[in-house]
Design a protein around this motif. Sequence first.
Motif, PDB file in Angstrom:
ATOM      1  N   GLY A 116       7.304  -9.986   6.399  1.00 25.93           N
ATOM      2  CA  GLY A 116       7.671  -9.546   7.748  1.00 25.93           C
ATOM      3  C   GLY A 116       6.442  -9.304   8.606  1.00 25.93           C
ATOM      4  N   GLY A 117       5.307  -9.075   7.958  1.00 26.45           N
ATOM      5  CA  GLY A 117       4.102  -8.743   8.714  1.00 26.45           C
ATOM      6  C   GLY A 117       4.338  -7.483   9.540  1.00 26.45           C
ATOM      7  N   MET A 118       3.514  -7.281  10.532  1.00 25.67           N
ATOM      8  CA  MET A 118       3.658  -6.087  11.359  1.00 25.67           C
ATOM      9  C   MET A 118       4.907  -6.147  12.233  1.00 25.67           C
ATOM     10  SD  MET A 118       1.426  -4.353  10.004  1.00 25.67           S
ATOM     11  CE  MET A 118       1.642  -2.868  10.928  1.00 25.67           C
ATOM     12  N   ILE A 160       5.925  -5.425   4.876  1.00 26.72           N
ATOM     13  CA  ILE A 160       5.171  -5.115   6.088  1.00 26.72           C
ATOM     14  C   ILE A 160       3.694  -5.159   5.682  1.00 26.72           C
ATOM     15  CG2 ILE A 160       4.868  -3.490   8.000  1.00 26.72           C
ATOM     16  CD1 ILE A 160       7.781  -4.471   7.627  1.00 26.72           C
ATOM     17  N   ASP A 161       3.194  -6.364   5.546  1.00 27.18           N
ATOM     18  CA  ASP A 161       1.845  -6.542   5.033  1.00 27.18           C
ATOM     19  C   ASP A 161       1.440  -7.987   5.298  1.00 27.18           C
ATOM     20  OD1 ASP A 161      -0.551  -6.047   3.666  1.00 27.18           O
ATOM     21  OD2 ASP A 161       0.475  -4.952   2.064  1.00 27.18           O
ATOM     22  N   SER A 162       0.259  -8.353   4.904  1.00 26.13           N
ATOM     23  CA  SER A 162      -0.222  -9.719   5.115  1.00 26.13           C
ATOM     24  C   SER A 162       0.406 -10.660   4.090  1.00 26.13           C
ATOM     25  CB  SER A 162      -1.744  -9.776   4.996  1.00 26.13           C
ATOM     26  OG  SER A 162      -2.126  -9.595   3.645  1.00 26.13           O
ATOM     27  N   TRP A 186       0.803  -1.220   0.000  1.00 24.84           N
ATOM     28  CA  TRP A 186       0.000   0.000   0.000  1.00 24.84           C
ATOM     29  C   TRP A 186       0.840   1.277   0.000  1.00 24.84           C
ATOM     30  CZ3 TRP A 186       1.833   2.133   4.336  1.00 24.84           C
ATOM     31  CH2 TRP A 186       2.240   1.287   5.371  1.00 24.84           C
ATOM     32  N   CYS A 187       2.172   1.135  -0.003  1.00 18.43           N
ATOM     33  CA  CYS A 187       3.103   2.265   0.058  1.00 18.43           C
ATOM     34  C   CYS A 187       3.542   2.633  -1.361  1.00 18.43           C
ATOM     35  CB  CYS A 187       4.298   1.872   0.938  1.00 18.43           C
ATOM     36  SG  CYS A 187       5.714   2.978   0.823  1.00 18.43           S
ATOM     37  N   ASN A 196      -1.505 -10.514   0.705  1.00 17.73           N
ATOM     38  CA  ASN A 196      -1.259  -9.305  -0.083  1.00 17.73           C
ATOM     39  C   ASN A 196       0.120  -9.340  -0.746  1.00 17.73           C
ATOM     40  OD1 ASN A 196      -3.747  -8.251   0.561  1.00 17.73           O
ATOM     41  ND2 ASN A 196      -2.976  -6.786   2.058  1.00 17.73           N
ATOM     42  N   ILE A 197       1.115  -9.810   0.003  1.00 16.45           N
ATOM     43  CA  ILE A 197       2.474  -9.861  -0.540  1.00 16.45           C
ATOM     44  C   ILE A 197       2.555 -10.900  -1.655  1.00 16.45           C
ATOM     45  CG2 ILE A 197       4.875 -10.463   0.013  1.00 16.45           C
ATOM     46  CD1 ILE A 197       4.384  -9.075   2.745  1.00 16.45           C
ATOM     47  N   ALA A 198       1.947 -12.062  -1.450  1.00 17.71           N
ATOM     48  CA  ALA A 198       1.971 -13.109  -2.478  1.00 17.71           C
ATOM     49  C   ALA A 198       1.271 -12.638  -3.752  1.00 17.71           C
ATOM     50  CB  ALA A 198       1.318 -14.381  -1.942  1.00 17.71           C
ATOM     51  N   GLU A 199       0.119 -11.987  -3.596  1.00 16.90           N
ATOM     52  CA  GLU A 199      -0.619 -11.476  -4.753  1.00 16.90           C
ATOM     53  C   GLU A 199       0.197 -10.406  -5.482  1.00 16.90           C
ATOM     54  OE1 GLU A 199      -4.534  -8.727  -5.261  1.00 16.90           O
ATOM     55  OE2 GLU A 199      -4.779 -10.500  -3.979  1.00 16.90           O
ATOM     56  N   PHE A 200       0.830  -9.520  -4.719  1.00 17.95           N
ATOM     57  CA  PHE A 200       1.650  -8.461  -5.303  1.00 17.95           C
ATOM     58  C   PHE A 200       2.834  -9.060  -6.069  1.00 17.95           C
ATOM     59  CE2 PHE A 200       5.075  -5.404  -5.334  1.00 17.95           C
ATOM     60  CZ  PHE A 200       4.441  -4.222  -5.663  1.00 17.95           C
TER      61      PHE A 200
END
Length: 186
Positions: A136-138, A114-116, A84-85, A119-123
């Motif tokens: 890394g998640g939160m 720094i995401d779910s 989202w950044c 979301n990272i896999a889809e990106f």
Amino acid sequence: MFNKKYFVYAAVAIACGAGGAWFSDMQAQQALAEASAAKAASMAALPPPVAALFRQQLKDVKGADQSLGQWRGKGLLVNFWATWCAPCVQEMPELSALQAEIQDKKLQIIGIGIDSPSNIAEFAEKHKIAYPVYVGGMSGTDLSRELGNAHGGLPFTVLIGADGRVKKTYLGRLKFDELRADLASM
């Protein structure tokens, strides 16, 4: 008499085999203990934030656990980012191009999202990223803070030398001319 003689030989052979196996096991345990002690000593020689980075076990974009310790001994450019950044996403193609340029120079770029995981896999599936990306998640924010990101802003990038020392940190979108100059001085 004939059977007793072979029985004694067999018993001696079994005893020797068992003794050899025990001795071999003891040597293997000692070698493992020495290797573990050497690894602990080498980790103790690293600055605490870098040692914490190399102790991390993070999932890659396919969900497999990966040890960041695999990058120890190489120069490392660690990029903390999020889907989202906007500045993070904007610099990723340039980071991928840079990875292609430096692949033979004992330097590796890694991304810590720094995401779910979804979301990272889809990106990662949608974009062609030429370097390893980890989830890394939160808690990745905490790791970035340990490495010098006092405010937790993104993107945040850390340049670590092959010696395990932090050479420089960058907050915000990378200026690639500056980064290339920093890499050339390593």
